[in-house]
Design a protein around this motif. Structure first.
Motif, PDB file in Angstrom:
ATOM      1  N   GLY A 111      94.517  10.289  12.065  1.00 29.40           N
ATOM      2  CA  GLY A 111      95.223  11.311  12.826  1.00 29.40           C
ATOM      3  C   GLY A 111      94.554  11.623  14.145  1.00 29.40           C
ATOM      4  O   GLY A 111      93.814  10.794  14.697  1.00 29.40           O
ATOM      5  N   THR A 112      94.800  12.842  14.651  1.00 26.82           N
ATOM      6  CA  THR A 112      94.373  13.213  15.993  1.00 26.82           C
ATOM      7  C   THR A 112      93.842  14.641  16.036  1.00 26.82           C
ATOM      8  O   THR A 112      94.354  15.519  15.339  1.00 26.82           O
ATOM      9  CB  THR A 112      95.566  13.114  16.973  1.00 26.82           C
ATOM     10  N   ILE A 113      92.846  14.843  16.878  1.00 20.37           N
ATOM     11  CA  ILE A 113      92.345  16.175  17.215  1.00 20.37           C
ATOM     12  C   ILE A 113      92.515  16.338  18.717  1.00 20.37           C
ATOM     13  O   ILE A 113      92.156  15.434  19.485  1.00 20.37           O
ATOM     14  CB  ILE A 113      90.848  16.320  16.901  1.00 20.37           C
ATOM     15  N   THR A 114      93.088  17.448  19.151  1.00 14.33           N
ATOM     16  CA  THR A 114      93.134  17.757  20.582  1.00 14.33           C
ATOM     17  C   THR A 114      92.517  19.134  20.787  1.00 14.33           C
ATOM     18  O   THR A 114      92.749  20.057  20.002  1.00 14.33           O
ATOM     19  CB  THR A 114      94.572  17.744  21.137  1.00 14.33           C
ATOM     20  N   ALA A 115      91.710  19.234  21.834  1.00 16.45           N
ATOM     21  CA  ALA A 115      91.053  20.500  22.145  1.00 16.45           C
ATOM     22  C   ALA A 115      91.052  20.706  23.649  1.00 16.45           C
ATOM     23  O   ALA A 115      90.879  19.754  24.419  1.00 16.45           O
ATOM     24  CB  ALA A 115      89.617  20.505  21.619  1.00 16.45           C
ATOM     25  N   MET A 116      91.260  21.948  24.067  1.00 17.35           N
ATOM     26  CA  MET A 116      91.083  22.336  25.462  1.00 17.35           C
ATOM     27  C   MET A 116      90.030  23.435  25.441  1.00 17.35           C
ATOM     28  O   MET A 116      90.153  24.400  24.681  1.00 17.35           O
ATOM     29  CB  MET A 116      92.386  22.847  26.071  1.00 17.35           C
ATOM     30  N   TYR A 117      88.980  23.239  26.218  1.00 19.65           N
ATOM     31  CA  TYR A 117      87.885  24.191  26.174  1.00 19.65           C
ATOM     32  C   TYR A 117      87.246  24.351  27.551  1.00 19.65           C
ATOM     33  O   TYR A 117      87.396  23.503  28.425  1.00 19.65           O
ATOM     34  CB  TYR A 117      86.838  23.772  25.132  1.00 19.65           C
ATOM     35  N   ILE A 118      86.546  25.466  27.711  1.00 14.38           N
ATOM     36  CA  ILE A 118      85.788  25.727  28.921  1.00 14.38           C
ATOM     37  C   ILE A 118      84.340  25.359  28.610  1.00 14.38           C
ATOM     38  O   ILE A 118      83.758  25.872  27.651  1.00 14.38           O
ATOM     39  CB  ILE A 118      85.869  27.224  29.335  1.00 14.38           C
ATOM     40  N   LEU A 119      83.770  24.471  29.410  1.00 12.27           N
ATOM     41  CA  LEU A 119      82.411  23.992  29.197  1.00 12.27           C
ATOM     42  C   LEU A 119      81.519  24.480  30.324  1.00 12.27           C
ATOM     43  O   LEU A 119      81.822  24.261  31.499  1.00 12.27           O
ATOM     44  CB  LEU A 119      82.409  22.459  29.148  1.00 12.27           C
ATOM     45  N   GLU A 120      80.441  25.149  29.953  1.00 10.54           N
ATOM     46  CA  GLU A 120      79.433  25.558  30.925  1.00 10.54           C
ATOM     47  C   GLU A 120      78.124  24.889  30.544  1.00 10.54           C
ATOM     48  O   GLU A 120      77.674  24.992  29.405  1.00 10.54           O
ATOM     49  CB  GLU A 120      79.260  27.077  30.918  1.00 10.54           C
ATOM     50  N   ILE A 121      77.547  24.169  31.503  1.00  6.28           N
ATOM     51  CA  ILE A 121      76.304  23.445  31.265  1.00  6.28           C
ATOM     52  C   ILE A 121      75.219  24.006  32.170  1.00  6.28           C
ATOM     53  O   ILE A 121      75.332  23.927  33.394  1.00  6.28           O
ATOM     54  CB  ILE A 121      76.462  21.934  31.551  1.00  6.28           C
ATOM     55  N   GLY A 122      74.200  24.588  31.549  1.00  4.85           N
ATOM     56  CA  GLY A 122      73.021  25.032  32.284  1.00  4.85           C
ATOM     57  C   GLY A 122      73.297  25.849  33.526  1.00  4.85           C
ATOM     58  O   GLY A 122      72.684  25.622  34.558  1.00  4.85           O
ATOM     59  N   GLY A 123      74.246  26.778  33.449  1.00  6.99           N
ATOM     60  CA  GLY A 123      74.515  27.661  34.578  1.00  6.99           C
ATOM     61  C   GLY A 123      75.372  27.061  35.686  1.00  6.99           C
ATOM     62  O   GLY A 123      75.623  27.704  36.700  1.00  6.99           O
TER      63      GLY A 123
END
Length: 138
Positions: A111-123
């Protein structure tokens, strides 16, 4: 029972689709007590050669775990913010993941997983990211 599968992972920053990172790789897929587990080896193409990726899938969340040259445990749960460390050969960074949309459609047949997310890396400035993981049994 472990089954052979083809794993596809597509990730891109919204409003920058030409920055698409796509990987297609063989892996293993099996049912576990509270969901499913996907395992595959990263390749030179992904920039993480020497890293094993494990995805633990539950009804309403999934964890993406990397061990090897790159190490992290990222948790994705709808409308939930998580913090983790991302260890690379170049140093350690903190990751903040704010999952805005998550759809898990996985069964014994893949099957499938879909995700929309906000990613913050080290400021750094936040990146609105789309991730799609596909599991197709061989």
């Amino acid at each position: 029972m472990k089954k052979k599968a083809i794993i596809t992972v597509d990730s891109y920053v919204l409003d920058n689709e030409e920055d698409l990172v796509g990987v297609v790789t063989p892996g293993d897929f099996h049912e576990i007590e509270d969901g499913f587990k996907v395992e595959y080896e990263e390749t030179k193409l992904s920039g993480m050669e020497g890293t094993k990726t494990t995805i633990i899938i539950r009804n309403d969340s999934f964890d993406l775990i990397r061990e090897g040259t790159t190490e992290t445990k990222m948790e994705f749960r709808n409308n939930h913010r998580t913090i983790s460390l991302y260890k690379t050969p170049y140093g350690v960074m903190d990751l903040q993941i704010d999952t805005k949309k998550l759809n898990i459609d996985i069964s014994k047949e893949g099957g499938t997983i879909t995700a929309m997310y906000i990613l913050e890396i080290g400021g750094q400035p936040a990146l609105k990211t789309n991730l799609t993981i596909g599991v197709k049994l061989n």
